[in-house]
Design a protein around this motif. Structure first.
Motif, PDB file in Angstrom:
ATOM      1  N   ASP A 173      20.532   0.726   7.735  1.00  9.50           N
ATOM      2  CA  ASP A 173      19.457   1.727   7.772  1.00  9.50           C
ATOM      3  C   ASP A 173      18.448   1.467   8.884  1.00  9.50           C
ATOM      4  OD1 ASP A 173      18.371  -0.572   6.775  1.00  9.50           O
ATOM      5  OD2 ASP A 173      17.264   0.401   5.147  1.00  9.50           O
ATOM      6  N   ARG A 174      18.742   0.553   9.808  1.00  9.47           N
ATOM      7  CA  ARG A 174      17.757   0.220  10.840  1.00  9.47           C
ATOM      8  C   ARG A 174      17.400   1.419  11.733  1.00  9.47           C
ATOM      9  NH1 ARG A 174      15.296  -4.029  13.095  1.00  9.47           N
ATOM     10  NH2 ARG A 174      14.847  -3.999  15.320  1.00  9.47           N
ATOM     11  N   ARG A 177      14.954   3.551   9.804  1.00 13.11           N
ATOM     12  CA  ARG A 177      13.637   2.935   9.642  1.00 13.11           C
ATOM     13  C   ARG A 177      12.837   2.983  10.936  1.00 13.11           C
ATOM     14  NH1 ARG A 177      12.847  -0.347   5.074  1.00 13.11           N
ATOM     15  NH2 ARG A 177      14.635  -0.355   3.663  1.00 13.11           N
ATOM     16  N   PRO A 235      12.092   5.739   3.250  1.00 12.70           N
ATOM     17  CA  PRO A 235      11.858   6.417   4.532  1.00 12.70           C
ATOM     18  C   PRO A 235      11.717   7.928   4.396  1.00 12.70           C
ATOM     19  CG  PRO A 235      13.544   4.748   4.769  1.00 12.70           C
ATOM     20  CD  PRO A 235      13.314   4.922   3.299  1.00 12.70           C
ATOM     21  N   LEU A 271       8.044  -1.263   7.935  1.00 12.17           N
ATOM     22  CA  LEU A 271       9.339  -0.653   8.244  1.00 12.17           C
ATOM     23  C   LEU A 271      10.097  -1.415   9.318  1.00 12.17           C
ATOM     24  CD1 LEU A 271       8.427   3.138   8.236  1.00 12.17           C
ATOM     25  CD2 LEU A 271      10.159   2.067   6.799  1.00 12.17           C
TER      26      LEU A 271
END
Length: 555
Positions: A173-174, A177, A235, A271
């Motif tokens: 999920d980088r 984010r 997010p 985040l």
């Protein structure tokens, strides 16, 4: 207006360090074994293919895989085509062969510029494609070398593609984010600017584009009134909150902007910082609507989010807008390469590359800024190159130095173009030295003279070739925004379910807002006046934000 401060200022970019490490690895992994095997010249082409990693740094993994696959093919084709042309035309012998390579370089530059602009591939983009082609086209291979060089480029590109997607295994999920963090930071900048000022208008545009970009990366769309507060995922909830604050700020500024900005930037740090590998993110932002506390996974991407990304990505534009910048690129690189050839400069293609780097911009204003940055960066970079060559490094040592320069380039170029040029100058020079060894003094002199010639001609070309299409783009953008606003008003009058989906209508309106501001900013930096009353643009923007507020809060 051109300013030294604007040319030398640094910007904050999340994930720059990790990206730079990945780019350096993509270059080192295929090139070092080839150099150690005694083929340093072939290693250069693996490095050229590894430039694939430069593209698509902010894309979600699924889309990144598709985009980088196409870029990898383009990089490999640039090296293969350039190598074949070098054998056939033999530009080192001069005459018609050298002229053919100059013309081909100009055509490749224009095509790469058009394609990168149409696909919204930012960064060095077309310049790297051109550099890959030019290095190969100005080398001295035989037909037996074409396949090994092309294969090395393909291996480098494949390595870059794999490394660019490897992060999905441990931080899937980088990209999402980082996209949400960029939206929150842009929103913090917005609430800190005074309403009614030009700076506030620019900040609102950046925030709108960033929030829409976050929705596109997340694979969804902004919420409507019935969806507020019910969608899960940290997010996503933060992006929904950003959307609400963004729309509300158009006519109801926050009561305590400074405190809100501090909270938003605090959330950005959460985040972008991963503690313990996979932390559970707890977001709590106190705003006028009340605190928001969430703890949930990311939503899956889908066709809805792709539509958001496509609309924001410029699919509503006309391709003719990109024709003049591509023409500038073709003419600038062609004239620079031809003049370098006529003057007898060695490595004359560097003049074409310098012109392309200056012309790889949005308008005349940014071209002038690029020219200043390129000049300062080139002078500093030549000093680094002289220092490296003075030590008489062997081929393997040169490869290691180039890898280090690639790391520094990718880390700094996104923060400031001039700093990036400081490292790209010796990187390009050392790669040329590795591919075709030459006397160090002549190499540095050729690079300096060629760069200065290309910078001057690139700037001159931007001034001579007037981009009247930029003014037309503003008119089209205003018309599209008006049409989107009328469609939004019709959707609001209809009962839900009886007309086009409200999420799609409001995304179209928001994307039209972003395009309107981008078109106006691009035209403002040209010599040709846009011819649209700024008050009309402001009224159109205000109308659109009020309609988006009605979508969000009902009515």
């Amino acid at each position: 207006m051109l300013s030294l401060r604007g040319a030398l200022g640094l910007t904050r970019v999340d994930g720059a360090l990790l990206f730079a490490v990945r780019a350096a690895l993509a270059m080192a992994l295929p090139a070092l074994p080839i150099a150690l095997a005694g083929r340093p010249g072939t290693a250069v082409y693996a490095m050229l293919g590894a430039f694939t990693t430069t593209f698509g740094r902010n894309l979600a993994y699924r889309r990144r895989a598709r985009v980088l696959a196409l870029v990898a093919l383009a990089m490999t084709a640039a090296v293969g085509g350039g190598s074949a042309l070098a054998v056939w035309a033999d530009p080192r012998s001069g005459g018609w062969g050298a002229a053919v390579v100059v013309a081909a370089t100009a055509l490749v530059a224009g095509a790469a510029k058009f394609a990168c602009d149409a696909a919204r591939l930012s960064g060095l983009g077309a310049v790297l494609l051109l550099f890959s082609f030019a290095v190969a086209a100005n080398s001295t291979p035989t037909w037996a070398d074409v396949l090994p060089q092309t294969t090395a480029a393909a291996v480098g590109a494949a390595t870059a593609w794999a490394l660019s997607l490897a992060g999905r295994l441990w931080h899937p999920d980088r990209p999402q984010r980082l996209a949400v963090a960029a939206a929150l930071r842009a929103l913090a900048d917005l609430v800190e600017t005074a309403p009614g000022t030009a700076a506030h208008t620019r900040a609102r545009h950046r925030a709108t584009a960033a929030v829409l970009g976050a929705y596109g990366t997340l694979g969804t769309e902004p919420p409507t009134a019935g969806e507020r507060g019910v969608r899960g995922g940290v997010p996503l909830r933060l992006t929904d909150l950003s959307w609400s604050l963004l729309i509300r700020s158009a006519h109801r500024p926050p009561g305590d902007p400074a405190a809100l900005a501090v909270r938003l930037r605090s959330q950005v740090r959460l985040l972008t910082t991963r503690r313990g590998g996979a932390p559970v993110l707890l977001a709590r932002l106190s705003v006028s609507a009340g605190p928001v506390t969430v703890r949930a996974p990311l939503p899956p991407a889908g066709a809805v989010g792709r539509r958001t990304a496509e609309l924001l990505g410029g699919h509503t534009r006309r391709l003719g807008v990109f024709a003049v910048p591509a023409l500038r690129m073709t003419l600038g690189t062609g004239v620079a390469g031809a003049l370098a050839l006529a003057l007898g400069l060695g490595h004359g293609y560097w003049a074409a590359i310098a012109a392309a780097a200056v012309l790889h911009s949005v308008n005349v204003r940014t071209t002038a800024q690029r020219a200043l940055q390129r000049t300062l960066g080139t002078l500093a970079g030549l000093g680094i190159a002289v220092a490296v060559l003075a030590t008489g490094p062997g081929p393997v040592a040169l490869v290691l130095v180039i890898v280090l320069l690639e790391f520094l380039l990718e880390y700094f170029v996104v923060r400031n173009y001039a700093l990036g040029v400081v490292f790209v100058t010796p990187l390009a020079l050392l790669m040329s030295e590795l591919a075709t060894p030459a006397a160090a003094e002549g190499l540095v002199l050729d690079r300096g003279l060629g760069s200065l010639l290309g910078i001057a001609l690139g700037l001159l070309c931007a001034l001579v070739v007037v981009h009247d299409r930029a003014a037309v783009r503003v008119e089209h953008a205003l018309s599209a925004c008006t049409e989107a606003a009328e469609a939004a008003e019709r959707s609001l009058r209809e009962r839900p379910g009886t007309g086009p989906g409200r999420p799609a209508v409001q995304v179209r309106l928001a994307a039209a807002l972003v395009e309107l501001r981008e078109a106006e900013d691009a035209a403002a930096g040209e010599l040709w006046e846009a011819g649209v009353d700024p008050a009309v643009l402001a009224a159109g923007e205000q109308r659109a934000y009020l309609l988006l507020d009605r979508f969000l809060h009902g009515g």
